[in-house]
Motif scaffolding. Sequence first.
Motif, PDB file in Angstrom:
ATOM      1  N   LYS A 160       0.310  -1.387  -0.169  1.00 23.70           N
ATOM      2  CA  LYS A 160       0.095   0.137   0.226  1.00 23.70           C
ATOM      3  C   LYS A 160       0.964   0.860  -0.053  1.00 23.70           C
ATOM      4  CE  LYS A 160      -4.400  -1.213   1.820  1.00 23.70           C
ATOM      5  NZ  LYS A 160      -5.493  -1.216   3.248  1.00 23.70           N
ATOM      6  N   SER A 200      -6.025   7.888  -1.345  1.00 21.40           N
ATOM      7  CA  SER A 200      -5.182   8.511  -1.883  1.00 21.40           C
ATOM      8  C   SER A 200      -5.181   8.864  -3.053  1.00 21.40           C
ATOM      9  CB  SER A 200      -3.896   7.381  -2.669  1.00 21.40           C
ATOM     10  OG  SER A 200      -3.759   7.567  -3.235  1.00 21.40           O
ATOM     11  N   ILE A 239      -3.804   5.429   5.124  1.00 29.19           N
ATOM     12  CA  ILE A 239      -3.719   4.765   3.334  1.00 29.19           C
ATOM     13  C   ILE A 239      -3.146   3.470   3.399  1.00 29.19           C
ATOM     14  CG2 ILE A 239      -2.999   5.210   1.556  1.00 29.19           C
ATOM     15  CD1 ILE A 239      -2.782   7.820   1.229  1.00 29.19           C
ATOM     16  N   VAL A 240      -2.389   2.657   4.842  1.00 28.08           N
ATOM     17  CA  VAL A 240      -1.556   1.498   4.671  1.00 28.08           C
ATOM     18  C   VAL A 240      -2.403   0.831   5.297  1.00 28.08           C
ATOM     19  CG1 VAL A 240       0.159   0.545   5.786  1.00 28.08           C
ATOM     20  CG2 VAL A 240       0.731   2.681   4.350  1.00 28.08           C
ATOM     21  N   SER A 251      -0.292   8.986   5.209  1.00 26.34           N
ATOM     22  CA  SER A 251       0.113   7.763   4.540  1.00 26.34           C
ATOM     23  C   SER A 251       0.150   6.392   5.288  1.00 26.34           C
ATOM     24  CB  SER A 251       1.997   8.348   3.809  1.00 26.34           C
ATOM     25  OG  SER A 251       2.060   8.753   2.755  1.00 26.34           O
ATOM     26  N   CYS A 294       0.424   5.632  -1.217  1.00 25.28           N
ATOM     27  CA  CYS A 294       1.194   6.755  -1.147  1.00 25.28           C
ATOM     28  C   CYS A 294       1.973   7.650  -1.431  1.00 25.28           C
ATOM     29  CB  CYS A 294       1.764   6.684   0.167  1.00 25.28           C
ATOM     30  SG  CYS A 294       0.533   5.494   2.006  1.00 25.28           S
ATOM     31  N   ASP A 325      -9.044  -1.242   1.261  1.00 23.15           N
ATOM     32  CA  ASP A 325      -8.043  -1.416   0.061  1.00 23.15           C
ATOM     33  C   ASP A 325      -9.010  -0.578  -0.715  1.00 23.15           C
ATOM     34  OD1 ASP A 325      -6.330  -2.319   0.906  1.00 23.15           O
ATOM     35  OD2 ASP A 325      -6.878  -5.099  -1.072  1.00 23.15           O
ATOM     36  N   SER A 366      -8.514   2.958   0.667  1.00 23.88           N
ATOM     37  CA  SER A 366      -7.287   3.608   0.716  1.00 23.88           C
ATOM     38  C   SER A 366      -6.532   4.000  -0.680  1.00 23.88           C
ATOM     39  CB  SER A 366      -6.376   2.327   0.785  1.00 23.88           C
ATOM     40  OG  SER A 366      -5.964   1.948   1.893  1.00 23.88           O
TER      41      SER A 366
END
Length: 130
Positions: A4, A83, A71-72, A68, A8, A76, A79
């Motif tokens: 992932k 992003s 996002i990780v 970031s 980022c 999914d 994320s």
Amino acid sequence: MKKKFWLCMPFAVLAVIDFSLTLRGQSPAYWQGNHNMVNEILPLFAWGLRHGPIVFLLVCLLWVLVLSALIVVVPDIVSQVLSLALVIGHTWGAMTWLAYRLLVEYYLCILLFVLSAVLFISAQAKWRKV
């Protein structure tokens, strides 16, 4: 989870461009020490600028690191949405500096959107392959 980090990358690149243009767009009075002469619409970043360029850069670093990390760790689909939203936001922010403050030709600013799209699609492709 490690894969992932690809999601980022485009956000981080565009954030650095946006933050650099934000600093470039500050008035001569700001750079002469009057840090109340801030030209920034987002309250968090305006706060950082009011406390000086070093604090602004620390706020920017924290912004990139926290988002970031988010996002990780989120699912999914979240994320990807986060992003993309951050890429769009920082592209728009950078473009407004280019077009309205630095008076760069609008059609050249569109190249920034193309760069954003290339970065995002490339990161998506890498993320899906890993």
